[in-house]
Scaffold this motif. Sequence first.
Motif, PDB file in Angstrom:
ATOM      1  N   PRO A   1     -32.431  74.648  36.777  1.00  0.00           N
ATOM      2  CA  PRO A   1     -33.228  75.532  35.915  1.00  0.00           C
ATOM      3  C   PRO A   1     -34.563  75.935  36.542  1.00  0.00           C
ATOM      4  CG  PRO A   1     -32.276  73.749  34.634  1.00  0.00           C
ATOM      5  CD  PRO A   1     -32.042  73.412  36.069  1.00  0.00           C
TER       6      PRO A   1
ATOM      7  N   ASN B   1     -29.818  81.745  27.554  1.00  0.00           N
ATOM      8  CA  ASN B   1     -31.074  81.427  26.881  1.00  0.00           C
ATOM      9  C   ASN B   1     -32.205  82.334  27.353  1.00  0.00           C
ATOM     10  OD1 ASN B   1     -30.016  79.368  25.283  1.00  0.00           O
ATOM     11  ND2 ASN B   1     -30.357  77.801  26.844  1.00  0.00           N
TER      12      ASN B   1
ATOM     13  N   TRP C   1     -28.399  78.590  31.035  1.00  0.00           N
ATOM     14  CA  TRP C   1     -29.760  79.006  31.417  1.00  0.00           C
ATOM     15  C   TRP C   1     -29.893  80.527  31.288  1.00  0.00           C
ATOM     16  CZ3 TRP C   1     -31.849  82.496  34.659  1.00  0.00           C
ATOM     17  CH2 TRP C   1     -33.226  82.437  34.856  1.00  0.00           C
TER      18      TRP C   1
ATOM     19  N   THR D   1     -35.724  79.743  37.478  1.00  0.00           N
ATOM     20  CA  THR D   1     -36.967  80.273  36.901  1.00  0.00           C
ATOM     21  C   THR D   1     -37.914  80.740  38.001  1.00  0.00           C
ATOM     22  OG1 THR D   1     -36.783  78.821  34.970  1.00  0.00           O
ATOM     23  CG2 THR D   1     -38.960  79.704  35.464  1.00  0.00           C
TER      24      THR D   1
END
Length: 260
Positions: A85, A139, A136, A89
């Motif tokens: 994650p 979301n 991921w 990001t």
Amino acid sequence: MTPKAAAAKAAAETNRYSYIETMKKAIVVGATSGIGKELAILLANNNYQVGITGRRSELLAELQELKPGKFVASVFDVTDINTMPQNLTKLVNELGGLDLLIISSGTGDLNPSLDPQIENQTNAVNVTGFTAVADWAFNFFEQQKSGHLAAITSIAGLRGGRHAPAYNASKAYQINYLQGLRQKAVNLKLPIFITDARPGFVDTPMAKGEGLFWVASPKKAALQIYRAIESKCKVVYITKRWRLIAFIIKHLPGFLYNRM
């Protein structure tokens, strides 16, 4: 530098950054080879700034050299779900946004002896890693209120297979998981699109066994997947003729299928 030249340089820089900001942003998870690599190149050729991921840094570097300035690389393994994650990001921040994420990472091998190591590795990538990336992405898009998630599953996911049980089962999992996310997007009333690309045989190391037919090149497969993504297709068979095989597989009686 004269004031006129300085102004021209400043204007050029402004235009360059403005162009970068208007480019669409995509991430291809598993871009080191095969379909993933060809998709990354196609996206870069079609006004996308592309984040590319994979385990082999040297292959990502080679891809970056093909289109300088169009790719941002991140080296990680999808099975490392604790760091994945943060890596995604960070990659989105470097790209300056995200419109599309493609899951192209996957593994599978013939396993007639049911070697647990092969089955477990297949599930680690195709189930655990896939789920972590898909969750991921969904979301992120839910928070953003829009986005497009695409994944390369397989026609093998339509029914079980004796040659590679975990591979077929893991692809069935992916197909159903994507359908669940599509239903979730509809329920949320958000423009989050889910594309399930189901290849037959493609000329990559994943294509194993004898009697292979209708084998597509990675470039041809990637082009059809790209067009399906641009058209926001829900499900697409690669190449298109594999839709016929899919129909047969789905409707073949169990007593006949079990004898294959």
